[in-house]
Design an enzyme around this catalytic site. Structure first.
Site, PDB file in Angstrom:
ATOM      1  N   HIS A  61      42.839   0.321  26.806  1.00 26.24           N
ATOM      2  CA  HIS A  61      43.058   0.372  28.255  1.00 26.24           C
ATOM      3  C   HIS A  61      41.779   0.785  28.978  1.00 26.24           C
ATOM      4  O   HIS A  61      41.421   0.208  30.008  1.00 26.24           O
ATOM      5  CB  HIS A  61      44.183   1.354  28.579  1.00 26.24           C
ATOM      6  CG  HIS A  61      45.525   0.904  28.115  1.00 26.24           C
ATOM      7  ND1 HIS A  61      46.579   0.674  28.973  1.00 26.24           N
ATOM      8  CD2 HIS A  61      46.007   0.643  26.873  1.00 26.24           C
ATOM      9  CE1 HIS A  61      47.637   0.287  28.279  1.00 26.24           C
ATOM     10  NE2 HIS A  61      47.311   0.264  26.999  1.00 26.24           N
ATOM     11  N   ASP A  80      47.742   2.937  35.442  1.00 29.28           N
ATOM     12  CA  ASP A  80      48.770   2.172  34.741  1.00 29.28           C
ATOM     13  C   ASP A  80      49.947   3.047  34.300  1.00 29.28           C
ATOM     14  O   ASP A  80      51.056   2.894  34.782  1.00 29.28           O
ATOM     15  CB  ASP A  80      48.186   1.350  33.586  1.00 29.28           C
ATOM     16  CG  ASP A  80      47.266   2.122  32.662  1.00 29.28           C
ATOM     17  OD1 ASP A  80      47.143   3.355  32.809  1.00 29.28           O
ATOM     18  OD2 ASP A  80      46.658   1.494  31.770  1.00 29.28           O
TER      19      ASP A  80
END
Length: 459
Positions: A18, A115
């Site tokens: 990520h 996120d």
């Protein structure tokens, strides 16, 4: 509307896949004059710095990750722990909320990208900052599992519900196997940090965002993005393929020397990312399957559960049998550089979105071996919908793969005369050409920047 340079803060989930995905987007935004404050812990920063191609525009802002009971003393990202301990990493990230508020108050960005931190949109709104949910998972996955058509807070998702796609889903051929649906249904009851249910966390993060952004292009995932937009009644944008710029470092000598000893396109490379820890029996089937191919291979996998090192987990006599053609490594590798090496001809991937993005722009053939979560639906899209790879066969009930099924999938894609291989290679080449079109990428990023301006201006 007159554009101006934006100040954007980034705080992605504390997993290297990520973190790297967010940073690659930062590089594209920085080229267009935007200023980035990338919030990350010290150990992650050390790994990210070679990927920061615009240090004058992208500044790392250090955040200290609090210690949570059950975690190793120096744990800062998922790379530092086994898969079962990831919820504690999430708890630690949640505990940074007050520090994040202090940082954002001082930084005063126009937007914050996030996120997994479901609390970010409310915090951002309080500070007058727009919240952008940047999803590194595919819209195929989000549409299948997390849209309102599927998801209702406080209710269970049954196994039978998940065997088929939700109503209105763009592709009825994308489905879950029995063992996969069972895991997804069970996860509905799982907490993932701070006693928050995993699906609740993800749903809130999506539902309260000002903008939903996906690292993809509409040519590949357009129908799924449209579906999500209608479901959440929110703007959904694609950032484009975000082709990775080469890192500033060369491939480590031990890998470049080893790979350089083989013919072009002959090496099978296998990597399951920083988060995946295999069960011992599946680790054995994997390495024995690689041996069974008879091809040279490089496997970058973590030690399986219950083992300290990959060496201690090897089957008896394995290292002697594959000496000179097999390299099993238990640490982090420069995957982008390995995939681009001319000797690599096949990539066995866990189908994480970051790995697939890297793989699709290289010439290596894809063997799909998903492990958990979004990887499963990514594999279905790549294998069933786009037909750019071959998925390793697993038992429908138990989800187990064998050395024979690993070998079979590799053998198919590496055989140029096989009809499936011909089709997969042609489809991969077509998508690779599409993704490497710099005009396509540039137009997507330009449009994305314009949409960010509109969000900030309230248009």
């Amino acid at each position: 509307m007159k554009s101006r340079p934006l100040h954007i803060a980034m705080y992605p989930w504390l997993a290297m896949g990520h973190q790297i995905a967010f940073l690659h987007l930062c590089n594209k935004l920085a080229i267009r004059g935007h200023k980035i404050s990338f919030i990350t812990p010290p150990k992650a920063q050390a790994k990210l710095e070679p990927f920061n191609l615009h240090p004058n525009s992208i500044t790392f802002v250090t955040i200290n990750v609090p210690h949570v009971e059950g975690l190793p003393p120096d744990a800062q990202t998922t790379a530092d722990v086994t898969y079962p301990l990831q919820p504690q990493i999430m708890t630690a990230m949640d505990l940074t909320k007050d520090d994040i508020e202090t940082l954002l108050t001082g930084l005063k960005p126009d937007l914050v990208f996030y996120d997994f931190t479901h609390w970010m949109p409310a915090l951002a709104k309080r500070l007058g900052i727009k919240a952008v949910h940047y999803c590194t998972a595919s819209s195929v996955m989000i549409g299948y599992t997390l849209t309102p058509a599927r998801f209702h807070q406080g209710t269970d998702l049954m196994e039978s519900d998940l065997m088929e796609p939700p109503e209105g889903y763009p592709d009825s051929s994308i489905k879950l196997q029995t063992h996969e649906a069972r895991v997804f249904a069970a996860k509905r009851k799982d907490t993932f940090g701070s006693n928050v249910l995993f699906y609740d966390r993800q749903f809130i993060a999506l539902n309260e965002a000002d903008l939903l952004a996906y690292r993809t292009c509409r040519e590949i995932e357009g129908p799924y993005m449209d579906y999500i937009g209608k479901q959440f009644n929110k703007p959904v944008v694609a950032t484009g393929p975000v082709i990775l710029d080469p890192p500033t470092l060369d491939l480590e000598e031990k890998f470049s020397t080893w790979l350089g000893g083989f013919e072009p396109g002959s090496v099978v490379y296998c990597c399951f990312g920083s988060e995946c820890t295999l069960r011992p029996n599946q680790f054995l089937e994997l390495v024995l399957g690689l041996e069974l191919t008879g091809m040279p291979f490089l496997a970058a996998v973590k030690a399986p559960l219950g083992f300290e090192t990959v060496e201690s987990a090897m089957p008896e006599g394995f290292q002697e049998r594959v000496k000179g053609r097999g390299f099993v490594y238990g640490g982090w590798v420069q995957q982008q550089l390995i995939l681009a090496h001319p000797s690599v001809g096949c990539f066995i991937t866990h189908c994480g979105s970051g790995s697939l993005s890297e793989a699709l722009v290289n010439k290596c053939q894809l063997v799909l071996l998903p492990n958990v979560g979004d990887q499963i639906l990514n594999a279905r899209m790549m294998g069933t919908n786009l037909e750019v790879g071959v998925e390793v066969e697993k038992g429908d009930e138990d989800g187990m793969y064998t050395k024979e099924s690993v070998c079979k999938a590799v053998s198919i894609v590496m055989d140029c005369e096989n009809e499936t291989s011909k089709r997969v290679r042609a489809n991969h080449a077509r998508i690779r050409e599409l993704l490497l079109n710099k005009d396509l990428e540039s137009s997507y990023v330009d449009s994305f920047c314009m949409r960010l301006q509109e969000i900030v201006e309230g248009i």
